[in-house]
Design an enzyme around this catalytic site. Structure first.
Site, PDB file in Angstrom:
ATOM      1  N   SER A   8       0.830  -1.202   0.000  1.00  0.00           N
ATOM      2  CA  SER A   8       0.000   0.000   0.000  1.00  0.00           C
ATOM      3  C   SER A   8       0.865   1.252   0.000  1.00  0.00           C
ATOM      4  CB  SER A   8      -0.909   0.010   1.226  1.00  0.00           C
ATOM      5  OG  SER A   8      -1.516   1.285   1.340  1.00  0.00           O
ATOM      6  N   HIS A  31      -1.162  -1.301  -4.164  1.00  0.00           N
ATOM      7  CA  HIS A  31      -2.452  -0.967  -3.561  1.00  0.00           C
ATOM      8  C   HIS A  31      -2.551   0.550  -3.410  1.00  0.00           C
ATOM      9  CE1 HIS A  31      -5.936  -1.980  -0.979  1.00  0.00           C
ATOM     10  NE2 HIS A  31      -5.552  -0.978  -0.205  1.00  0.00           N
ATOM     11  N   ASP A  33      -4.845   3.595  -2.053  1.00  0.00           N
ATOM     12  CA  ASP A  33      -5.946   3.936  -1.155  1.00  0.00           C
ATOM     13  C   ASP A  33      -6.505   5.309  -1.500  1.00  0.00           C
ATOM     14  OD1 ASP A  33      -6.114   1.703   0.748  1.00  0.00           O
ATOM     15  OD2 ASP A  33      -4.049   2.246   1.221  1.00  0.00           O
ATOM     16  N   HIS A  64      -8.376   0.869  -4.017  1.00  0.00           N
ATOM     17  CA  HIS A  64      -9.302   0.648  -2.905  1.00  0.00           C
ATOM     18  C   HIS A  64     -10.002   1.972  -2.635  1.00  0.00           C
ATOM     19  CE1 HIS A  64      -9.567  -0.237   1.731  1.00  0.00           C
ATOM     20  NE2 HIS A  64     -10.741  -0.224   1.156  1.00  0.00           N
ATOM     21  N   MET A  66     -12.147   4.300  -0.735  1.00  0.00           N
ATOM     22  CA  MET A  66     -12.809   4.595   0.549  1.00  0.00           C
ATOM     23  C   MET A  66     -13.470   5.953   0.392  1.00  0.00           C
ATOM     24  SD  MET A  66      -9.746   3.141   2.876  1.00  0.00           S
ATOM     25  CE  MET A  66      -8.682   3.234   1.450  1.00  0.00           C
ATOM     26  N   GLY A 140      -8.994   4.129   6.983  1.00  0.00           N
ATOM     27  CA  GLY A 140      -8.694   5.550   7.106  1.00  0.00           C
ATOM     28  C   GLY A 140      -7.220   5.863   7.283  1.00  0.00           C
ATOM     29  N   PHE A 141      -6.509   4.969   7.925  1.00  0.00           N
ATOM     30  CA  PHE A 141      -5.106   5.272   8.237  1.00  0.00           C
ATOM     31  C   PHE A 141      -4.239   4.016   8.143  1.00  0.00           C
ATOM     32  CE2 PHE A 141      -7.891   8.116  10.493  1.00  0.00           C
ATOM     33  CZ  PHE A 141      -7.402   9.364  10.108  1.00  0.00           C
ATOM     34  N   ASP A 173      -6.668  -6.330   4.569  1.00  0.00           N
ATOM     35  CA  ASP A 173      -6.032  -5.004   4.516  1.00  0.00           C
ATOM     36  C   ASP A 173      -6.126  -4.355   5.897  1.00  0.00           C
ATOM     37  OD1 ASP A 173      -5.141  -2.457   3.886  1.00  0.00           O
ATOM     38  OD2 ASP A 173      -6.831  -1.955   2.575  1.00  0.00           O
ATOM     39  N   GLY A 174      -4.952  -4.029   6.454  1.00  0.00           N
ATOM     40  CA  GLY A 174      -4.901  -3.333   7.735  1.00  0.00           C
ATOM     41  C   GLY A 174      -4.125  -4.110   8.774  1.00  0.00           C
ATOM     42  N   GLY A 195       1.050  -1.919   4.167  1.00  0.00           N
ATOM     43  CA  GLY A 195       1.581  -0.570   4.018  1.00  0.00           C
ATOM     44  C   GLY A 195       2.847  -0.400   4.830  1.00  0.00           C
TER      45      GLY A 195
HETATM   46  C1  DX5 Z   1      -6.287   1.696   5.596  1.00  0.00           C
HETATM   47  C2  DX5 Z   1      -5.886   1.369   4.177  1.00  0.00           C
HETATM   48  C3  DX5 Z   1      -4.766   0.408   4.089  1.00  0.00           C
HETATM   49  C4  DX5 Z   1      -3.481   0.889   4.723  1.00  0.00           C
HETATM   50  C5  DX5 Z   1      -2.873  -0.299   5.363  1.00  0.00           C
HETATM   51  O1  DX5 Z   1      -7.516   2.280   5.629  1.00  0.00           O
HETATM   52  O2  DX5 Z   1      -6.973   0.809   3.452  1.00  0.00           O
HETATM   53  O3  DX5 Z   1      -4.536  -0.040   2.760  1.00  0.00           O
HETATM   54  O4  DX5 Z   1      -2.569   1.439   3.818  1.00  0.00           O
HETATM   55  O5  DX5 Z   1      -1.748   0.113   6.057  1.00  0.00           O
HETATM   56  P1  DX5 Z   1      -1.026  -0.822   7.133  1.00  0.00           P
HETATM   57  O6  DX5 Z   1      -0.606  -2.078   6.400  1.00  0.00           O
HETATM   58  O7  DX5 Z   1       0.100  -0.001   7.596  1.00  0.00           O
HETATM   59  O8  DX5 Z   1      -2.031  -1.127   8.199  1.00  0.00           O
HETATM   60 ZN    ZN Z   2      -6.487  -0.173   1.497  1.00  0.00          ZN
END
Ligand code: DX5
Ligand code: ZN
Length: 218
Positions: A8, A31, A33, A64, A66, A140-141, A173-174, A195
Site C-alpha cells: 500500500s 495498492h 488507497d 481501494h 474509501m 482511514g489510516f 487489509d490493515g 503498508g
Molecule cells: C487503511 C488502508 C490500508 C493501509 C494499510 O484504511 O486501506 O490499505 O494502507 O496500512 P497498514 O498495512 O500499515 O495497516
Molecule cells: Zn487499502
C-alpha cells in the site's frame, strides 16, 4: 491458492510514488488507497494521480476506494486502466450495477467490508465479484493494529467462496505484517495488503519476500 502481495503506497512518500512502485518489483500489485475525507476521516488522492501512476509504472494498480459515492466514481478508475477496483459495501447504493460497470470496463471488481460489517448478507453477490476485501482495521489510516476479531469472518468468507467455486480472491487489509500475516493466510486469505510492513521497512522488496514466505507457510 497462490499468495499475492499488494504493497500500500499510503505508507510511501507521496512525492515519490513512481519510486515507491519501483521499490517493489517482486510484488503482485500496487495498492492505492483513495480516501475522500467523508467515508473515512482522511484525504489522499484521486483519479488524476491514479492516471499519472498508471503511466509511470507497469505494476497493476489495486485501487481501494474509501469514498462516499463509489457508484459515481468507481467506473472511471476502471476506464482509466486500473486493473482492480474495490468499492465499499457500506458506501455503495447500487453495488451490483457498479461492480458490473467495473468489470465491463475491463477491471477486476472488488467489494470491501469494514470489520463490523458481516459477510453473510453478501453471499448472493459473490458471482459479481473478483475479489472480496475484508478490512482488518477500520479504514482511514495506515499503521493501525490488526484486529484479530476479523479472523472468524475470514474463515466464514473462505467457506462461502469455496462453496461457490473458489474463484473469488480473498484480500485482507490493515495491520498485516510479518507477525499477523500467517494468521490471515491460515484463515483463508490469499491477497495481502501491507503498508507499513513494506514501506516502513529498510528494504521494501525484502519485506515483500518475507511476507510472501510467511503467507505461503500459513
Ligand atoms: C487503511 C488502508 C490500508 C493501509 C494499510 O484504511 O486501506 O490499505 O494502507 O496500512 P497498514 O498495512 O500499515 O495497516
Ligand atoms: Zn487499502
Amino acid at each position: 491458492m497462490a499468495v499475492q502481495i499488494s504493497p500500500s503506497i499510503l505508507s510511501a512518500d507521496f512525492a515519490r510514488l513512481a519510486e515507491a512502485a519501483e521499490a517493489v518489483p517482486n510484488a503482485d500489485w500496487l495498492h492505492v488507497d483513495v480516501m475522500d475525507n467523508h467515508f473515512v476521516p482522511n484525504l489522499t488522492l484521486g483519479l488524476p494521480v491514479v492516471e499519472s501512476l498508471l503511466k509511470a509504472t507497469s505494476m497493476p494498480l489495486d485501487c481501494h476506494l474509501m469514498i462516499e459515492d463509489p457508484d459515481r466514481w468507481a467506473p472511471s478508475y476502471a476506464e482509466a486502466g486500473a486493473q482492480s477496483v474495490t468499492i465499499h459495501a457500506e458506501a455503495a447504493k447500487a453495488p451490483v450495477r457498479t461492480l458490473r460497470q467495473i468489470r465491463s470496463a475491463g477491471a477486476r471488481a472488488g467489494l470491501a467490508l469494514n470489520p463490523a460489517t458481516p459477510v453473510e448478507p453478501y453471499e448472493d453477490l459473490l458471482d459479481e465479484l473478483d475479489m472480496l476485501l475484508l478490512m482488518t482495521v477500520d479504514p482511514g489510516f495506515g499503521g493501525q493494529k490488526f484486529l484479530d476479531m476479523v479472523l472468524p469472518k475470514i474463515r466464514r468468507a473462505r467457506e462461502l467462496i469455496d462453496r461457490c467455486g473458489g474463484q473469488v480472491w480473498l484480500q485482507v487489509d490493515g495491520g498485516v505484517s510479518e507477525t499477523t500475516i500467517e494468521r490471515c493466510a491460515e484463515a483463508g486469505a490469499d491477497v495481502f495488503v501491507a503498508g507499513n510492513a513494506v514501506y516502513g521497512a529498510e528494504d521494501p522488496a525484502r519485506a515483500v519476500d518475507g511476507l510472501r514466505a510467511r503467507a505461503t507457510r500459513g
